[in-house]
Design a protein around this motif. Sequence first.
Motif, mmCIF file in Angstrom:
data_model
loop_
_atom_site.group_PDB
_atom_site.id
_atom_site.type_symbol
_atom_site.label_atom_id
_atom_site.label_comp_id
_atom_site.label_asym_id
_atom_site.label_seq_id
_atom_site.Cartn_x
_atom_site.Cartn_y
_atom_site.Cartn_z
ATOM 1 N N GLY A 1 5.332 0.496 21.359
ATOM 2 C CA GLY A 1 6.603 0.264 20.690
ATOM 3 C C GLY A 1 6.548 -0.727 19.544
ATOM 4 O O GLY A 1 7.583 -1.081 18.985
ATOM 5 N N VAL A 2 5.347 -1.174 19.169
ATOM 6 C CA VAL A 2 5.205 -2.164 18.098
ATOM 7 C C VAL A 2 5.119 -1.450 16.756
ATOM 8 O O VAL A 2 4.412 -0.449 16.607
ATOM 9 N N HIS A 3 5.857 -1.958 15.775
ATOM 10 C CA HIS A 3 5.784 -1.435 14.414
ATOM 11 C C HIS A 3 4.686 -2.178 13.670
ATOM 12 O O HIS A 3 4.799 -3.366 13.385
ATOM 13 N N LEU A 4 3.605 -1.456 13.374
ATOM 14 C CA LEU A 4 2.442 -2.043 12.710
ATOM 15 C C LEU A 4 2.397 -1.604 11.256
ATOM 16 O O LEU A 4 2.490 -0.413 10.955
ATOM 17 N N ARG A 5 2.261 -2.564 10.364
ATOM 18 C CA ARG A 5 2.079 -2.260 8.944
ATOM 19 C C ARG A 5 0.693 -2.728 8.521
ATOM 20 O O ARG A 5 0.306 -3.870 8.768
ATOM 21 N N VAL A 6 -0.060 -1.825 7.924
ATOM 22 C CA VAL A 6 -1.406 -2.140 7.459
ATOM 23 C C VAL A 6 -1.410 -2.198 5.935
ATOM 24 O O VAL A 6 -0.910 -1.293 5.277
ATOM 25 N N GLN A 7 -1.971 -3.256 5.407
ATOM 26 C CA GLN A 7 -2.092 -3.434 3.961
ATOM 27 C C GLN A 7 -3.534 -3.169 3.545
ATOM 28 O O GLN A 7 -4.464 -3.725 4.141
ATOM 29 N N THR A 8 -3.717 -2.346 2.540
ATOM 30 C CA THR A 8 -5.041 -2.007 2.040
ATOM 31 C C THR A 8 -4.977 -1.865 0.533
ATOM 32 O O THR A 8 -3.931 -1.518 -0.029
ATOM 33 N N ASP A 9 -6.102 -2.117 -0.132
ATOM 34 C CA ASP A 9 -6.133 -1.976 -1.585
ATOM 35 C C ASP A 9 -6.670 -0.622 -2.017
ATOM 36 O O ASP A 9 -6.954 -0.413 -3.203
ATOM 37 N N SER A 10 -6.819 0.304 -1.076
ATOM 38 C CA SER A 10 -7.299 1.652 -1.391
ATOM 39 C C SER A 10 -6.149 2.647 -1.276
ATOM 40 O O SER A 10 -5.675 2.944 -0.178
ATOM 41 N N THR A 11 -5.697 3.164 -2.409
ATOM 42 C CA THR A 11 -4.602 4.134 -2.375
ATOM 43 C C THR A 11 -5.037 5.443 -1.726
ATOM 44 O O THR A 11 -4.225 6.130 -1.095
ATOM 45 N N ALA A 12 -6.312 5.811 -1.864
ATOM 46 C CA ALA A 12 -6.799 7.043 -1.227
ATOM 47 C C ALA A 12 -6.793 6.894 0.292
ATOM 48 O O ALA A 12 -6.342 7.783 1.017
ATOM 49 N N ALA A 13 -7.303 5.756 0.795
ATOM 50 C CA ALA A 13 -7.271 5.520 2.244
ATOM 51 C C ALA A 13 -5.839 5.492 2.743
ATOM 52 O O ALA A 13 -5.528 6.017 3.817
ATOM 53 N N LEU A 14 -4.945 4.901 1.966
ATOM 54 C CA LEU A 14 -3.534 4.851 2.337
ATOM 55 C C LEU A 14 -2.957 6.250 2.475
ATOM 56 O O LEU A 14 -2.239 6.557 3.431
ATOM 57 N N PHE A 15 -3.302 7.126 1.528
ATOM 58 C CA PHE A 15 -2.802 8.499 1.574
ATOM 59 C C PHE A 15 -3.267 9.214 2.839
ATOM 60 O O PHE A 15 -2.488 9.882 3.518
ATOM 61 N N TYR A 16 -4.538 9.064 3.180
ATOM 62 C CA TYR A 16 -5.070 9.769 4.337
ATOM 63 C C TYR A 16 -4.565 9.188 5.649
ATOM 64 O O TYR A 16 -4.463 9.892 6.649
ATOM 65 N N VAL A 17 -4.252 7.906 5.652
ATOM 66 C CA VAL A 17 -3.643 7.324 6.850
ATOM 67 C C VAL A 17 -2.258 7.908 7.066
ATOM 68 O O VAL A 17 -1.864 8.268 8.179
ATOM 69 N N ASN A 18 -1.501 8.039 5.987
ATOM 70 C CA ASN A 18 -0.124 8.504 6.112
ATOM 71 C C ASN A 18 -0.008 10.009 6.265
ATOM 72 O O ASN A 18 0.776 10.505 7.063
ATOM 73 N N LYS A 19 -0.785 10.738 5.474
ATOM 74 C CA LYS A 19 -0.666 12.194 5.448
ATOM 75 C C LYS A 19 -1.670 12.880 6.354
ATOM 76 O O LYS A 19 -1.463 14.015 6.758
#
Length: 244
Positions: A190-208
């Motif tokens: 139930g914890v809302h976790l936010r991850v910060q990264t400087d890679s927009t490609a990694a961010l896309f694959y995490v989300n999509k």
Amino acid sequence: SQLIRFLGFDLDSRTLRVHLPRDKALALGRECRRTWNFAVYHARFPSLRDLSCLLGRMAAASGAFAEVRLRSAALERVRAAGVRRGCRWDSPVRLSPEALAELRWWARHSTSLPGRLLRLPSPDIVLRTDASALGWGAVVVRAPRFPSLRQWSASGRLPPELRSAISNETELFGIGQAVRALSRTCDLRGVHLRVQTDSTAALFYVNKGAGRSLALTGLAPPLWDSIRRSGIILAGSAVFCLGP
């Protein structure tokens, strides 16, 4: 009523989640199980039309399930390859082992999908990650509900097969390792976790979950599996985002 049927989905006003109706989830699971059984036990593969229809039903569930793109990437590659070869709509298309694994996953989990949150709460934990050619590291930058995590950090080395990989792959691998390490530290249900990264490609694959890169698409399922097992709240791009 706490449950409202709207545009083909069930909206739960108590948990603020959008769910796939149980009858649709059961029908999708049955279709995936039938397709898998015919392919594995009878060597009868679906036609290009039937595979496209099945992918359409999966895509229709994306309003209630964030992992649709991730869990249908191999099936989509099979469909796209058939189209490029000029297959007729009634021609059977051979399913790859990865596509069969996706069908089996849907058959097992179609009725236990967590549902998509309508509104995200404020993050309980903000985790910042980074990676290099040798290893990865992560540090908790904010955890108001978890005082014991305020000085938490973790790091590790990359496996040999990733030491010559591009930076986006190492960044995504580092995110997965950091989330798993954090989930072993405390109960994150139930914890809302936010991850910060400087890679927009990694961010896309995490989300999509999936995209054009097979290497990055292959790194995403272990991350989502650990999130599912830990009970972490994950809903679209708002959870994993760039920023200070």
